[in-house]
Design an enzyme around this catalytic site. Structure first.
Site, PDB file in Angstrom:
ATOM      1  N   ASN A 196     -12.736  13.822  -7.758  1.00 15.78           N
ATOM      2  CA  ASN A 196     -12.202  12.618  -7.110  1.00 15.78           C
ATOM      3  C   ASN A 196     -12.855  12.301  -5.762  1.00 15.78           C
ATOM      4  O   ASN A 196     -12.912  11.136  -5.361  1.00 15.78           O
ATOM      5  CB  ASN A 196     -10.687  12.803  -6.911  1.00 15.78           C
ATOM      6  N   SER A 253     -15.604   3.904 -10.990  1.00 12.17           N
ATOM      7  CA  SER A 253     -15.092   2.685 -10.354  1.00 12.17           C
ATOM      8  C   SER A 253     -15.504   1.493 -11.212  1.00 12.17           C
ATOM      9  O   SER A 253     -16.532   1.556 -11.908  1.00 12.17           O
ATOM     10  CB  SER A 253     -15.719   2.520  -8.966  1.00 12.17           C
ATOM     11  N   TYR A 310     -23.136   2.953  -3.688  1.00  7.82           N
ATOM     12  CA  TYR A 310     -21.842   3.357  -4.270  1.00  7.82           C
ATOM     13  C   TYR A 310     -21.792   3.035  -5.765  1.00  7.82           C
ATOM     14  O   TYR A 310     -21.393   3.876  -6.576  1.00  7.82           O
ATOM     15  CB  TYR A 310     -20.738   2.621  -3.512  1.00  7.82           C
ATOM     16  N   ALA A 351     -24.273   2.647  -7.842  1.00  5.34           N
ATOM     17  CA  ALA A 351     -25.194   3.524  -8.576  1.00  5.34           C
ATOM     18  C   ALA A 351     -24.571   4.901  -8.770  1.00  5.34           C
ATOM     19  O   ALA A 351     -24.673   5.500  -9.854  1.00  5.34           O
ATOM     20  CB  ALA A 351     -26.523   3.635  -7.821  1.00  5.34           C
ATOM     21  N   SER A 352     -23.890   5.401  -7.747  1.00  3.08           N
ATOM     22  CA  SER A 352     -23.257   6.729  -7.875  1.00  3.08           C
ATOM     23  C   SER A 352     -22.154   6.690  -8.931  1.00  3.08           C
ATOM     24  O   SER A 352     -22.005   7.625  -9.722  1.00  3.08           O
ATOM     25  CB  SER A 352     -22.699   7.202  -6.526  1.00  3.08           C
ATOM     26  N   LYS A 353     -21.405   5.594  -8.968  1.00  7.55           N
ATOM     27  CA  LYS A 353     -20.274   5.498  -9.903  1.00  7.55           C
ATOM     28  C   LYS A 353     -20.761   5.228 -11.330  1.00  7.55           C
ATOM     29  O   LYS A 353     -20.135   5.670 -12.295  1.00  7.55           O
ATOM     30  CB  LYS A 353     -19.307   4.399  -9.438  1.00  7.55           C
ATOM     31  N   ILE A 382      -7.797  -0.452  -5.225  1.00  6.47           N
ATOM     32  CA  ILE A 382      -6.612   0.389  -5.005  1.00  6.47           C
ATOM     33  C   ILE A 382      -6.353   0.488  -3.505  1.00  6.47           C
ATOM     34  O   ILE A 382      -7.290   0.697  -2.715  1.00  6.47           O
ATOM     35  CB  ILE A 382      -6.823   1.817  -5.594  1.00  6.47           C
TER      36      ILE A 382
HETATM   37  P1  NAI Z   1      -9.967   8.064   0.550  1.00  3.91           P
HETATM   38  O1  NAI Z   1     -11.073   7.853   1.512  1.00  3.91           O
HETATM   39  O2  NAI Z   1      -8.594   7.593   0.894  1.00  3.91           O
HETATM   40  O3  NAI Z   1      -9.883   9.618   0.144  1.00  3.91           O
HETATM   41  C1  NAI Z   1     -11.022  10.349  -0.226  1.00  3.91           C
HETATM   42  C2  NAI Z   1     -10.805  11.804   0.130  1.00  3.91           C
HETATM   43  O4  NAI Z   1     -12.007  12.532  -0.199  1.00  3.91           O
HETATM   44  C3  NAI Z   1     -10.563  12.007   1.636  1.00  3.91           C
HETATM   45  O5  NAI Z   1      -9.459  12.862   1.844  1.00  3.91           O
HETATM   46  C4  NAI Z   1     -11.877  12.632   2.125  1.00  3.91           C
HETATM   47  O6  NAI Z   1     -11.717  13.489   3.238  1.00  3.91           O
HETATM   48  C5  NAI Z   1     -12.317  13.391   0.884  1.00  3.91           C
HETATM   49  N1  NAI Z   1     -13.746  13.701   0.908  1.00  3.91           N
HETATM   50  C6  NAI Z   1     -14.774  12.916   1.340  1.00  3.91           C
HETATM   51  N2  NAI Z   1     -15.928  13.571   1.230  1.00  3.91           N
HETATM   52  C7  NAI Z   1     -15.666  14.796   0.725  1.00  3.91           C
HETATM   53  C8  NAI Z   1     -16.455  15.927   0.401  1.00  3.91           C
HETATM   54  N3  NAI Z   1     -17.772  15.933   0.573  1.00  3.91           N
HETATM   55  N4  NAI Z   1     -15.833  17.032  -0.102  1.00  3.91           N
HETATM   56  C9  NAI Z   1     -14.494  17.058  -0.270  1.00  3.91           C
HETATM   57  N5  NAI Z   1     -13.695  16.012   0.022  1.00  3.91           N
HETATM   58  C10 NAI Z   1     -14.269  14.897   0.516  1.00  3.91           C
HETATM   59  O7  NAI Z   1     -10.465   7.400  -0.812  1.00  3.91           O
HETATM   60  P2  NAI Z   1      -9.639   6.970  -2.116  1.00  3.91           P
HETATM   61  O8  NAI Z   1      -9.495   5.485  -2.095  1.00  3.91           O
HETATM   62  O9  NAI Z   1      -8.447   7.827  -2.301  1.00  3.91           O
HETATM   63  O10 NAI Z   1     -10.741   7.307  -3.233  1.00  3.91           O
HETATM   64  C11 NAI Z   1     -10.685   8.431  -4.099  1.00  3.91           C
HETATM   65  C12 NAI Z   1     -11.736   8.244  -5.164  1.00  3.91           C
HETATM   66  O11 NAI Z   1     -11.461   7.061  -5.932  1.00  3.91           O
HETATM   67  C13 NAI Z   1     -13.160   8.089  -4.634  1.00  3.91           C
HETATM   68  O12 NAI Z   1     -14.079   8.746  -5.483  1.00  3.91           O
HETATM   69  C14 NAI Z   1     -13.370   6.593  -4.691  1.00  3.91           C
HETATM   70  O13 NAI Z   1     -14.735   6.259  -4.775  1.00  3.91           O
HETATM   71  C15 NAI Z   1     -12.609   6.235  -5.954  1.00  3.91           C
HETATM   72  N6  NAI Z   1     -12.235   4.840  -6.046  1.00  3.91           N
HETATM   73  C16 NAI Z   1     -11.430   4.253  -5.120  1.00  3.91           C
HETATM   74  C17 NAI Z   1     -11.107   2.915  -5.217  1.00  3.91           C
HETATM   75  C18 NAI Z   1     -10.226   2.224  -4.238  1.00  3.91           C
HETATM   76  O14 NAI Z   1     -10.056   1.010  -4.375  1.00  3.91           O
HETATM   77  N7  NAI Z   1      -9.608   2.898  -3.289  1.00  3.91           N
HETATM   78  C19 NAI Z   1     -11.636   2.103  -6.325  1.00  3.91           C
HETATM   79  C20 NAI Z   1     -12.464   2.818  -7.248  1.00  3.91           C
HETATM   80  C21 NAI Z   1     -12.748   4.134  -7.099  1.00  3.91           C
END
Ligand code: NAI
Length: 248
Positions: free
Chosen positions: A91, A143, A156, A158-160, A189
């Site tokens: 995640n 995503s 982003y 490309a990664s997804k 989200i």
């Molecule tokens: P967020 O930024 O609220 O939480 C992400 C968490 O990952 C944070 O706690 C951060 O400290 C942690 N993190 C970052 N780099 C890290 C690393 N190298 N190692 C371990 N932990 C790390 O983001 P959110 O919105 O909760 O996103 C979660 C996932 O869902 C991500 O992969 C994001 O790309 C994906 N996503 C989110 C969307 C959205 O609208 N919020 C839409 C589509 C996908």
């Protein structure tokens, strides 16, 4: 009987946001939770306490998902502590948005490393335990922009998109060993990640969503329960969009 009773789930980047919602939903279904985030701080401790209050074993680990060595180390520590790893949710993810003309090479590299290479690191480390168990479910957080692209998010997206190719390949490699691998493609989200976006961008997104609202982290967590549990025992290599219909 709860859907994940007796299972151990590992979730990366789960001190807050979508990862935290997944951890809480899994704990509600009886799973023990090992979660990671980049550092051990009060946010991680708070999540750990909320999970334990649900009556499951829960430990937060400081670990950088983008580091191969660190990922191997934390997975081995979790396997030693929890005995098994039934579910892995890749995640952890970040954004460094910019138009291509302004995007620094460092921002391309970092996003690919944290969002895509992390899934390689963790899946490789966890697979040896899942292979011994001859069972497991791996869920990769992609995503909708990994399917459709998005201006200003070439790194982003490309990664997804890469995560989708990875998901389908791992599903084919490990299916015969009882290990499934699926991806979720969330839309818009409401989390810290999206709160950084300007108000007009948020409004524009909302207009594209047939269900007329942004998603909640819990909406994504419900889909993860499906993939983590036996409800999806005949489903692998699939991408489920959780986006209020915005990808049609
Ligand atoms: P967020 O930024 O609220 O939480 C992400 C968490 O990952 C944070 O706690 C951060 O400290 C942690 N993190 C970052 N780099 C890290 C690393 N190298 N190692 C371990 N932990 C790390 O983001 P959110 O919105 O909760 O996103 C979660 C996932 O869902 C991500 O992969 C994001 O790309 C994906 N996503 C989110 C969307 C959205 O609208 N919020 C839409 C589509 C996908």
């Amino acid at each position: 009987m709860k859907l994940l009773e007796g299972k151990t789930a590992m979730i990366t980047g789960a001190s807050r946001g979508i990862g935290k919602a997944i951890a809480i939903a899994f704990a509600g279904e009886g799973a023990n939770i090992a979660f990671t985030d980049i550092r051990r701080d009060e946010v991680m401790e708070q999540t750990e306490n909320e999970l334990r209050a649900l009556g499951v074993k829960a430990i937060g680990y400081a670990s950088d998902a983008s580091s191969f060595e660190d990922s191997e180390r934390v997975v081995d520590a979790i396997a030693a502590e929890f005995v098994r790893i039934d579910v892995l949710v890749n995640n952890a993810g970040i954004t460094r948005d910019n138009l291509l003309m302004r995007m620094a090479e460092a921002d391309w590299d970092l996003v690919l490393k944290v969002n895509l290479k992390s899934a390689f690191n963790l899946t490789k480390a966890v697979q040896k335990y899942m292979l011994k168990q001859r069972s497991g479910s791996i869920i990769n957080m992609s995503s909708v922009v990994g399917i459709n692209g998005n201006a200003g998010q070439s790194n982003y997206s490309a990664s997804k998109a890469g995560l989708i190719g990875f998901t389908k390949s791992i599903a084919q490699e490990l299916g015969s060993r009882g290990i499934r691998c699926n991806a979720i493609a969330p839309g818009f989200i409401e989390t810290d990640m999206t709160s950084k976006l300007p108000e007009e961008v948020r409004k524009e997104w909302a207009q594209k969503i047939p269900l007329r609202r942004g998603g909640k982290p819990e909406d994504v967590a419900q889909a993860c329960i499906f993939f983590a549990s036996n409800l999806s025992e005949y489903v692998t290599g699939q991408v489920l969009s959780v986006c209020g219909g915005m990808n049609m």
